[in-house]
Design an enzyme around this catalytic site. Sequence first.
Site, PDB file in Angstrom:
ATOM      1  N   ARG A 178       0.822  -1.202  -0.157  1.00 56.19           N
ATOM      2  CA  ARG A 178      -0.172   0.018   0.024  1.00 56.19           C
ATOM      3  C   ARG A 178       0.807   1.187  -0.186  1.00 56.19           C
ATOM      4  O   ARG A 178       1.497   1.526   0.862  1.00 56.19           O
ATOM      5  CB  ARG A 178      -0.867   0.167   1.154  1.00 56.19           C
ATOM      6  CG  ARG A 178      -1.852   1.190   1.401  1.00 56.19           C
ATOM      7  CD  ARG A 178      -2.664   1.476   0.060  1.00 56.19           C
ATOM      8  NE  ARG A 178      -3.705   0.299   0.170  1.00 56.19           N
ATOM      9  CZ  ARG A 178      -4.391  -0.106  -0.787  1.00 56.19           C
ATOM     10  NH1 ARG A 178      -4.219   0.328  -1.935  1.00 56.19           N
ATOM     11  NH2 ARG A 178      -5.115  -1.281  -0.526  1.00 56.19           N
ATOM     12  N   ARG A 235       3.037  -6.237 -10.276  1.00 51.73           N
ATOM     13  CA  ARG A 235       3.275  -5.515  -8.760  1.00 51.73           C
ATOM     14  C   ARG A 235       3.587  -6.535  -7.764  1.00 51.73           C
ATOM     15  O   ARG A 235       3.839  -6.320  -6.644  1.00 51.73           O
ATOM     16  CB  ARG A 235       2.262  -4.575  -8.588  1.00 51.73           C
ATOM     17  CG  ARG A 235       0.874  -5.249  -8.368  1.00 51.73           C
ATOM     18  CD  ARG A 235      -0.168  -3.953  -7.956  1.00 51.73           C
ATOM     19  NE  ARG A 235      -1.588  -4.620  -8.129  1.00 51.73           N
ATOM     20  CZ  ARG A 235      -2.634  -3.772  -7.718  1.00 51.73           C
ATOM     21  NH1 ARG A 235      -2.293  -2.566  -6.902  1.00 51.73           N
ATOM     22  NH2 ARG A 235      -3.823  -4.485  -7.629  1.00 51.73           N
ATOM     23  N   HIS A 238       0.837   3.623 -10.703  1.00 49.43           N
ATOM     24  CA  HIS A 238      -0.069   3.718  -9.687  1.00 49.43           C
ATOM     25  C   HIS A 238       0.655   4.699  -8.510  1.00 49.43           C
ATOM     26  O   HIS A 238       0.267   4.309  -7.431  1.00 49.43           O
ATOM     27  CB  HIS A 238      -0.528   2.677  -9.291  1.00 49.43           C
ATOM     28  CG  HIS A 238      -2.025   2.780  -8.580  1.00 49.43           C
ATOM     29  ND1 HIS A 238      -2.251   3.548  -7.671  1.00 49.43           N
ATOM     30  CD2 HIS A 238      -3.310   2.147  -8.833  1.00 49.43           C
ATOM     31  CE1 HIS A 238      -3.512   3.238  -7.254  1.00 49.43           C
ATOM     32  NE2 HIS A 238      -4.101   2.593  -7.954  1.00 49.43           N
ATOM     33  N   ASP A 263     -12.255   8.545  -8.352  1.00 46.30           N
ATOM     34  CA  ASP A 263     -11.580   7.715  -9.226  1.00 46.30           C
ATOM     35  C   ASP A 263     -11.806   7.880 -10.701  1.00 46.30           C
ATOM     36  O   ASP A 263     -12.839   7.446 -11.094  1.00 46.30           O
ATOM     37  CB  ASP A 263     -12.250   6.021  -8.813  1.00 46.30           C
ATOM     38  CG  ASP A 263     -11.315   5.145  -9.192  1.00 46.30           C
ATOM     39  OD1 ASP A 263     -10.317   5.280  -9.899  1.00 46.30           O
ATOM     40  OD2 ASP A 263     -11.607   3.986  -8.705  1.00 46.30           O
ATOM     41  N   GLU A 265      -1.954   8.970 -11.627  1.00 45.74           N
ATOM     42  CA  GLU A 265      -1.236   7.887 -12.071  1.00 45.74           C
ATOM     43  C   GLU A 265      -0.875   8.331 -13.633  1.00 45.74           C
ATOM     44  O   GLU A 265      -1.826   8.706 -14.326  1.00 45.74           O
ATOM     45  CB  GLU A 265      -1.951   6.774 -11.930  1.00 45.74           C
ATOM     46  CG  GLU A 265      -2.327   6.539 -10.392  1.00 45.74           C
ATOM     47  CD  GLU A 265      -3.591   5.417 -10.272  1.00 45.74           C
ATOM     48  OE1 GLU A 265      -3.618   4.324 -11.242  1.00 45.74           O
ATOM     49  OE2 GLU A 265      -4.247   5.683  -9.602  1.00 45.74           O
TER      50      GLU A 265
END
Length: 300
Positions: A73, A99, A169, A213, A272
């Site tokens: 995170r 990732r 990200h 978002d 991002e």
Amino acid sequence: MNQAELNQRYAIGNHVQFKEIAAGMIVAEVANQHALANIALQGAHIATFQPRGEEPVIWLSPLAKFVPGKSIRGGVPICWPWFGPHKSDSKLPGHGYARTVPWEVLETMALSDGSTFLRFGLVESDATGAQWPHSSSVQLEVTVGKSLRVELVTVNTGTAAFELGEALHTYFQISDVAKMTIRGLENCAYLDKVQDFARFTQKDGIVIESEVDRVYINTAADCVIEDKGMKRAIRIAKQGSMSTVVWNPWTEKADKMGDFGEDGHRGMVCVESGNALENVVVLAPGETHKLVAVYSVEKL
């Protein structure tokens, strides 16, 4: 390679050292005259970046877990080779597998200007091949200096074209979400994931007061995070990217995730750089695609 082998081959004095911070989790620690940074070999995940004399630029949750196979995170997760849910198989991991799988160190180098260069390659396996049945290679090149330069390089090594979705990200550290504005996306169209991908046009700078978002499309513009609390701006310059995603989960979603920390969402925002939705890249056989982002600090 284990920690000792990595240090024997790729360490650079005190400037690059490899340390095992948890079982199966090795991190490259970079410390040069310009900045400090940590990069986990899982996911080639840049966890931290802090120019000397500055507050951290990259946000890492105080509750971030460094566990093999689990996403971290904060930092700079690599979304590859798709962004968001997989197009045809909902069982595959969101944002791809890059990732959460091992990457290998390919090169480290001290540059003449005092910066440090590192290059990583994703390790292919039966598991990755089952999720991505295309012949390709992907590397991440990182230059740690006064700014942080990140270059994601994908090569189609096969005989057929494929569709590539991707993003860096990146979580940026801010004083408080109420004290920041994102500039650079004025007049851009975006798809709002909070409102079922409804399409809107951004009028002014972005102010966040609830869950956000959004995928801004058809934009190669720099973005600037103006942070009145820290009296600084973070500039996000990019190349090879036609999408910019802005994300903050806000209180309820952050609490459900469990690894943000109390009010953690207030001290971060994701801006991002990538190619998503309408901007996915079609890569022909033998073709190379480079996604580049450069993060730097400016005074307000």
